[in-house]
Design a protein around this motif. Structure first.
Motif, mmCIF file in Angstrom:
data_model
loop_
_atom_site.group_PDB
_atom_site.id
_atom_site.type_symbol
_atom_site.label_atom_id
_atom_site.label_comp_id
_atom_site.label_asym_id
_atom_site.label_seq_id
_atom_site.Cartn_x
_atom_site.Cartn_y
_atom_site.Cartn_z
ATOM 1 N N VAL A 1 -3.972 16.882 -5.077
ATOM 2 C CA VAL A 1 -5.034 16.405 -4.181
ATOM 3 C C VAL A 1 -6.320 16.163 -4.966
ATOM 4 C CG1 VAL A 1 -6.555 17.109 -2.307
ATOM 5 C CG2 VAL A 1 -4.103 17.417 -2.080
ATOM 6 N N LEU A 2 -6.689 17.116 -5.819
ATOM 7 C CA LEU A 2 -7.934 16.966 -6.592
ATOM 8 C C LEU A 2 -7.806 15.836 -7.609
ATOM 9 C CD1 LEU A 2 -8.840 20.736 -7.140
ATOM 10 C CD2 LEU A 2 -9.933 19.098 -5.602
ATOM 11 N N TRP A 3 -6.610 15.673 -8.160
ATOM 12 C CA TRP A 3 -6.356 14.582 -9.108
ATOM 13 C C TRP A 3 -6.584 13.245 -8.412
ATOM 14 C CZ3 TRP A 3 -4.580 15.960 -14.096
ATOM 15 C CH2 TRP A 3 -4.349 14.895 -14.955
ATOM 16 N N LEU A 4 -6.036 13.133 -7.202
ATOM 17 C CA LEU A 4 -6.172 11.898 -6.423
ATOM 18 C C LEU A 4 -7.630 11.663 -6.035
ATOM 19 C CD1 LEU A 4 -4.821 9.537 -4.952
ATOM 20 C CD2 LEU A 4 -4.418 11.060 -3.019
ATOM 21 N N GLU A 5 -8.315 12.722 -5.591
ATOM 22 C CA GLU A 5 -9.703 12.585 -5.151
ATOM 23 C C GLU A 5 -10.634 12.255 -6.319
ATOM 24 O OE1 GLU A 5 -11.186 12.713 -2.170
ATOM 25 O OE2 GLU A 5 -9.311 12.921 -1.065
ATOM 26 N N ASP B 1 0.815 -1.217 0.000
ATOM 27 C CA ASP B 1 0.000 0.000 0.000
ATOM 28 C C ASP B 1 0.851 1.269 0.000
ATOM 29 O OD1 ASP B 1 -2.504 -0.896 -0.328
ATOM 30 O OD2 ASP B 1 -3.110 -0.759 1.777
ATOM 31 N N ALA B 2 2.001 1.195 0.656
ATOM 32 C CA ALA B 2 2.873 2.369 0.745
ATOM 33 C C ALA B 2 3.451 2.753 -0.620
ATOM 34 C CB ALA B 2 4.005 2.098 1.729
ATOM 35 N N HIS B 3 3.340 1.861 -1.592
ATOM 36 C CA HIS B 3 3.920 2.121 -2.920
ATOM 37 C C HIS B 3 2.852 2.445 -3.970
ATOM 38 C CE1 HIS B 3 8.003 0.934 -1.731
ATOM 39 N NE2 HIS B 3 7.395 0.065 -0.953
ATOM 40 N N ARG B 4 1.592 2.624 -3.516
ATOM 41 C CA ARG B 4 0.549 3.019 -4.467
ATOM 42 C C ARG B 4 0.847 4.438 -4.956
ATOM 43 N NH1 ARG B 4 -5.284 1.163 -2.400
ATOM 44 N NH2 ARG B 4 -5.771 1.734 -4.529
ATOM 45 N N TYR B 5 0.462 4.739 -6.176
ATOM 46 C CA TYR B 5 0.841 6.023 -6.754
ATOM 47 C C TYR B 5 -0.220 6.462 -7.763
ATOM 48 C CZ TYR B 5 2.213 3.213 -10.795
ATOM 49 O OH TYR B 5 2.207 2.342 -11.855
ATOM 50 N N ILE B 6 -0.173 7.740 -8.145
ATOM 51 C CA ILE B 6 -1.008 8.223 -9.239
ATOM 52 C C ILE B 6 -0.090 8.632 -10.378
ATOM 53 C CG2 ILE B 6 -2.908 9.003 -7.786
ATOM 54 C CD1 ILE B 6 -1.823 11.857 -8.081
ATOM 55 N N GLY C 1 -9.972 10.261 -8.720
ATOM 56 C CA GLY C 1 -9.894 8.816 -8.930
ATOM 57 C C GLY C 1 -9.897 8.427 -10.401
ATOM 58 N N LYS C 2 -10.467 7.278 -10.674
ATOM 59 C CA LYS C 2 -10.421 6.735 -12.039
ATOM 60 C C LYS C 2 -11.214 7.568 -13.035
ATOM 61 C CE LYS C 2 -9.609 1.957 -10.602
ATOM 62 N NZ LYS C 2 -10.153 0.586 -10.514
ATOM 63 N N PRO D 1 -14.409 12.001 -20.059
ATOM 64 C CA PRO D 1 -14.583 13.355 -20.598
ATOM 65 C C PRO D 1 -15.212 14.300 -19.568
ATOM 66 C CG PRO D 1 -15.457 11.695 -22.107
ATOM 67 C CD PRO D 1 -15.129 10.978 -20.833
ATOM 68 N N ASP D 2 -16.015 13.746 -18.673
ATOM 69 C CA ASP D 2 -16.673 14.569 -17.656
ATOM 70 C C ASP D 2 -16.388 13.963 -16.274
ATOM 71 O OD1 ASP D 2 -18.272 16.550 -16.570
ATOM 72 O OD2 ASP D 2 -20.080 15.317 -16.678
ATOM 73 N N PRO D 3 -15.150 14.163 -15.760
ATOM 74 C CA PRO D 3 -14.780 13.542 -14.475
ATOM 75 C C PRO D 3 -15.639 14.061 -13.337
ATOM 76 C CG PRO D 3 -13.118 15.128 -15.161
ATOM 77 C CD PRO D 3 -14.067 14.993 -16.301
ATOM 78 N N LYS D 4 -15.662 13.298 -12.253
ATOM 79 C CA LYS D 4 -16.545 13.646 -11.144
ATOM 80 C C LYS D 4 -16.114 14.958 -10.476
ATOM 81 C CE LYS D 4 -14.499 11.421 -7.070
ATOM 82 N NZ LYS D 4 -14.697 10.422 -6.009
ATOM 83 N N TRP D 5 -17.109 15.636 -9.907
ATOM 84 C CA TRP D 5 -16.849 16.862 -9.147
ATOM 85 C C TRP D 5 -16.402 16.474 -7.744
ATOM 86 C CZ3 TRP D 5 -17.335 21.974 -10.871
ATOM 87 C CH2 TRP D 5 -17.824 22.120 -12.179
ATOM 88 N N VAL D 6 -15.438 17.219 -7.230
ATOM 89 C CA VAL D 6 -14.855 16.914 -5.923
ATOM 90 C C VAL D 6 -15.085 18.089 -4.982
ATOM 91 C CG1 VAL D 6 -12.716 16.517 -4.670
ATOM 92 C CG2 VAL D 6 -13.079 15.426 -6.894
ATOM 93 N N TRP D 7 -15.596 17.787 -3.823
ATOM 94 C CA TRP D 7 -15.713 18.810 -2.772
ATOM 95 C C TRP D 7 -14.752 18.431 -1.658
ATOM 96 C CZ3 TRP D 7 -18.325 18.402 2.262
ATOM 97 C CH2 TRP D 7 -18.277 19.603 2.972
ATOM 98 N N LEU D 8 -13.879 19.361 -1.307
ATOM 99 C CA LEU D 8 -12.875 19.121 -0.273
ATOM 100 C C LEU D 8 -13.094 20.133 0.849
ATOM 101 C CD1 LEU D 8 -10.288 17.274 0.082
ATOM 102 C CD2 LEU D 8 -8.990 19.292 -0.589
#
Length: 209
Positions: A123-127, A93-98, A129-130, A135-142
Motif C-alpha cells: 500500500v505504501l509503495w503504491l501511495e 485500467d484493470a491491468h495497471r500494476y506496480i 508513486g513515482k 533518494p528521498d521519496p515522498k512521505w505518505v500519511w494513510l
DNA sequence: GAGATGCTACCCGTAAACCA
DNA sequence: TGGTTTACGGGTAGCATCTC
C-alpha cells in the motif's frame, strides 16, 4: 505473489512444492514447508487464481489465472495494458500494476514479513508513486478511513503492519505536520517513507537497530 | 484427532491533538 | 469545553496451521 514474480511469457509453472518452500524460506522445506505450499496451491485452485493439474508421482502443473479471481487465463499486465490502452481505456485500467524489486524475494523479505506488514508495504509503495525511485521519496500519511475505503484494511492491520515495517527499517515513521490545506486532513499524524535501499540492499535482521 | 500455537479482526479504553 | 480524529495497547474470539 511469488507465482506472478516467477512467470514469464507462458503462465504455466512446474516447480516442485519443495522448491517453493526453499524459495520462501519456510522451515522443513521437504516436508512441512512443502505441505504448506501444496495447501496454498489447493486454496488458489479452489478460488480460481490458478488451475492446478495434478498427477500421481509427478509435480503439479500450475496454470496461472487472472489475479482478480475471474477464472480467465493470466496475461502479462504490461503487454495487456499496452494492447488495450487505446481501444479500451477502461478495460486497460484493470491491468495497471506496480513493479517490486526482485530483492523482496531474493533477500528473504517475502518470508520474513507478516501478512499485515507485507500488505502495508504494498500500500505504501503504491501511495508513494513515482517518487519511490528518488533518494528521498515522498512521505505518505494513510488515515484509518483511507486505509479502509481504498484498500479494505482494518485498523489493526494498518497499525501493526506499519509498526513491523518500522522495526525492520523498511519504512521510516515520523509524526509530521500534514499540509494544512489538504482536504479534511489533520496535523501531526504518523507519516511513512518507504526505504527502498533497505529492501534492496539488506536482509531481514541485518539492518542497524 | 486433539491440543497448542500463531495470526487477525473486533472491541474497548486511554491519551493527545485539533476544531467549533 | 466538548466532540472528533488518531495512535496505541490489552483482552478476546475465530480460524488455520502445526505438533504429537
Amino acid at each position: 505473489m511469488s507465482l506472478l514474480w516467477v512467470v514469464h511469457d507462458d503462465p504455466t509453472l512446474t516447480f516442485p512444492a519443495r522448491a517453493w518452500a526453499e524459495l520462501l524460506g519456510l522451515d522443513q522445506p521437504a516436508t512441512a514447508g512443502a505441505r504448506r505450499i501444496k495447501n496454498a496451491l489447493r486454496w488458489l485452485d479452489a478460488n480460481q487464481f490458478i488451475d492446478l493439474e495434478s498427477a500421481r508421482g509427478h509435480d503439479a502443473i500450475v496454470h496461472l489465472l487472472e489475479d482478480s479471481g475471474s477464472g480467465r487465463r493470466y496475461e502479462l499486465p504490461g503487454a495487456t495494458y499496452t494492447r488495450l490502452r487505446r481501444s479500451k481505456p477502461a478495460a486497460a485500467d484493470a491491468h495497471r500494476y506496480i513493479q517490486l524489486p526482485r530483492e523482496l524475494w531474493t533477500n528473504g523479505w517475502i518470508g520474513a514479513l507478516s501478512g499485515p506488514a507485507l500488505t502495508m508495504l504494498l500500500v505504501l509503495w503504491l501511495e508513494t508513486g513515482k517518487t519511490i525511485k528518488h533518494p528521498d521519496p515522498k512521505w505518505v500519511w494513510l488515515s484509518p478511513s483511507m486505509a479502509h475505503d481504498r484498500y479494505g484494511l482494518s485498523e489493526e492491520t494498518r497499525l501493526k503492519g506499519a509498526q513491523e515495517l518500522t522495526r525492520l527499517h523498511l519504512i521510516r515513521t515520523s509524526q509530521r505536520a500534514v499540509p494544512p490545506d489538504a482536504f479534511q486532513f489533520r496535523r501531526g499524524r504518523n507519516s511513512h517513507q518507504v526505504q527502498q535501499q533497505v529492501l534492496v540492499g539488506q536482509q531481514p535482521g541485518t539492518a542497524p537497530a
